[in-house]
Scaffold this motif. Structure first.
Motif, mmCIF file in Angstrom:
data_model
loop_
_atom_site.group_PDB
_atom_site.id
_atom_site.type_symbol
_atom_site.label_atom_id
_atom_site.label_comp_id
_atom_site.label_asym_id
_atom_site.label_seq_id
_atom_site.Cartn_x
_atom_site.Cartn_y
_atom_site.Cartn_z
ATOM 1 N N GLN A 180 46.823 53.893 40.916
ATOM 2 C CA GLN A 180 46.406 53.460 39.589
ATOM 3 C C GLN A 180 46.873 52.036 39.310
ATOM 4 O O GLN A 180 46.132 51.221 38.749
ATOM 5 N N TRP A 181 48.095 51.751 39.701
ATOM 6 C CA TRP A 181 48.637 50.400 39.491
ATOM 7 C C TRP A 181 47.843 49.378 40.286
ATOM 8 O O TRP A 181 47.509 48.287 39.792
ATOM 9 N N ALA A 182 47.536 49.712 41.564
ATOM 10 C CA ALA A 182 46.766 48.782 42.402
ATOM 11 C C ALA A 182 45.375 48.555 41.824
ATOM 12 O O ALA A 182 44.867 47.422 41.823
ATOM 13 N N HIS A 183 44.743 49.617 41.312
ATOM 14 C CA HIS A 183 43.419 49.475 40.707
ATOM 15 C C HIS A 183 43.489 48.603 39.455
ATOM 16 O O HIS A 183 42.635 47.746 39.235
ATOM 17 N N SER A 184 44.523 48.836 38.653
ATOM 18 C CA SER A 184 44.683 48.033 37.441
ATOM 19 C C SER A 184 44.931 46.573 37.780
ATOM 20 O O SER A 184 44.386 45.668 37.137
ATOM 21 N N ARG A 185 45.727 46.320 38.810
ATOM 22 C CA ARG A 185 45.988 44.935 39.216
ATOM 23 C C ARG A 185 44.707 44.272 39.700
ATOM 24 O O ARG A 185 44.440 43.108 39.377
ATOM 25 N N ALA A 186 43.910 45.010 40.485
ATOM 26 C CA ALA A 186 42.652 44.441 40.974
ATOM 27 C C ALA A 186 41.720 44.108 39.818
ATOM 28 O O ALA A 186 41.043 43.070 39.827
ATOM 29 N N GLU A 187 41.682 44.975 38.800
ATOM 30 C CA GLU A 187 40.833 44.705 37.637
ATOM 31 C C GLU A 187 41.315 43.467 36.891
ATOM 32 O O GLU A 187 40.506 42.649 36.446
ATOM 33 N N ARG A 188 42.645 43.339 36.729
ATOM 34 C CA ARG A 188 43.172 42.159 36.036
ATOM 35 C C ARG A 188 42.856 40.876 36.808
ATOM 36 O O ARG A 188 42.493 39.862 36.220
ATOM 37 N N GLU A 189 43.016 40.929 38.130
ATOM 38 C CA GLU A 189 42.730 39.744 38.928
ATOM 39 C C GLU A 189 41.247 39.388 38.887
ATOM 40 O O GLU A 189 40.874 38.212 38.826
ATOM 41 N N ALA A 190 40.389 40.419 38.923
ATOM 42 C CA ALA A 190 38.948 40.163 38.841
ATOM 43 C C ALA A 190 38.583 39.571 37.484
ATOM 44 O O ALA A 190 37.757 38.655 37.396
ATOM 45 N N ALA A 191 39.210 40.098 36.418
ATOM 46 C CA ALA A 191 38.936 39.565 35.082
ATOM 47 C C ALA A 191 39.420 38.119 34.964
ATOM 48 O O ALA A 191 38.747 37.269 34.373
#
Length: 405
Positions: A180-191
């Motif tokens: 979940q943390w990795a997915h959230s980090r990927a979303e933040r970086e993409a944003a």
């Protein structure tokens, strides 16, 4: 520096879970040394309560040390560590040494393997340890130290089973949290990347619109000034004055755009241009030899800043295209607020085109389309039957009080 930026968000340190550095080249010395001390001291303490087990000798200490030493590699080689710690624990129990913190090394090793995604390997290591414990405790104890050992009650196995289930459950929970943390980090970086791309496009559009318009005016006036320098010095002076005014305004707008790069997030020092500056735009076009007629339809409304800027830039770019690509010296601008909830813009010139790209089919037209699309609007551009060219924009509006445009 790149690594430091990768671990920050919005200028503040970004939290990372303790298992997020499994690929780190650094070895976890601190936690491993602490575990080694706890296992060695805890095993000594546990041995006092189990006088029927074999005494802790040098071989027992080496087995305990080997198990905790393997934990240094738990981030680099989690599968090896899971099986290695389980194997050293099996040897330790098979030699008849006291029960105790030796299981902690297995727990940490399997935890690291599950969190790293090697679930089957971790489960296999735990199952191997449990099966080995059953063999030693209920069958092989006859031939293994200590002498005179007997089979423990089967109820004790329930405690071991509960311990195994607790390790697996805690590890699986940590694995889910890590994903979940990795997915959230990927979303933040993409944003963040998306915002950076949008900002680059916005700045590119601003610079294109400002420079294309001003340089087009300067180019026309410079040509006029050169042509009239000898025959009509006064008219040449007027052209140079127009060049000075256009270049000064362009420098100011470029400086404002560049200021947003130097200090992102700060309020601009000067308000962004809007349709209230349409008379200035008409005057600049007149300086370039273009006569612009402006028509307004409907009651004037107060436009949101973004919409006002986009409308101004669309008219500016359309007039720039007339100056650069049309043989016509007149243009007609219509600002339509008659339909509630939308702003209409239409810019016509009589033509004919002076080149193959008369419609401004390059970056200018692309920029106009992007500005309109960003606000949910549309741009239509194309040639007219009589040889002229039309740019028509429709931009939706939120409800706004009626005031001067």
């Amino acid at each position: 520096m790149e690594e430091q930026r990768a671990h920050t968000w919005g200028g503040a340190p970004r939290w990372q879970p303790p298992w997020a550095t499994e690929s780190d080249d650094r070895l976890p010395w601190a936690s491993t040394v602490l575990l080694t001390v706890l296992v060695q001291a805890g095993s000594t303490f546990a041995a006092h309560g189990q006088p029927d087990r074999s005494a802790l000798d040098l071989f027992a200490r080496l087995l305990l040390l080997a198990g905790t030493a393997l934990l240094l590699l738990r981030h680099r080689h989690p599968v090896l560590v899971a099986f290695g710690t389980a194997g050293t624990a099996m040897l330790y129990l098979g030699a008849g040494y006291p029960y105790g913190p030796v299981f902690f090394t297995v727990a940490v090793g399997c935890f690291a393997a599950i969190v790293a995604g090697h679930r089957r390997a971790a489960w296999s290591a735990v199952a191997m340890l449990w099966a080995g414990h059953l063999l030693v405790a209920h069958w092989l104890y006859r031939w293994l130290p200590p002498a005179g050992d007997s089979s423990p009650p089967w109820g004790q196995e329930l405690v071991v089973l509960a311990w195994v289930v607790a390790i697996v459950a805690a590890s699986e929970l940590a694995r889910v949290r890590r994903e979940q943390w990795a997915h959230s980090r990927a979303e933040r970086e993409a944003a963040a990347k998306r915002r950076a791309d949008e900002e680059r496009l916005r700045i590119a559009r601003e610079l294109h619109d400002v420079l294309a318009h001003s340089i087009s005016v300067i180019n026309v006036q410079a040509g006029m000034g050169l042509a009239l320098l000898d025959s009509d010095p006064e008219q040449a002076r007027t052209a140079l004055t127009t060049i000075k005014s256009a270049s000064k305004e362009a420098l100011g707008e470029v400086r404002q755009v560049l200021d947003t790069l130097r200090a992102p997030g700060e309020a601009p020092r000067a308000p962004a241009p809007g349709l209230d500056r349409l008379p200035e735009l008409v005057e600049q076009a007149r300086g370039a030899g273009l006569t612009v007629e402006v028509e307004r339809a409907g009651s004037a409304v107060t436009l949101p800043p973004g919409t006002d800027l986009a409308a101004f830039r669309i008219v500016q770019e359309a007039l720039t295209n007339v100056v650069r690509h049309s043989g016509s010296r007149t243009a007609h601008v219509r600002v339509d607020c008659a339909t509630p909830g939308r702003l209409g813009l239409r810019i016509d010139d009589a033509g004919p085109a002076t080149g193959g790209d008369a419609g401004g089919s390059g970056n200018g037209l692309i920029g106009m389309r992007e500005r309109a699309a960003a606000l949910g609007g549309t741009i239509e551009a194309g040639s007219l039957p009589d040889g002229g060219f039309r740019v028509e924009a429709v931009i939706p509006l939120a409800a706004a009080p009626k005031e001067s445009l």
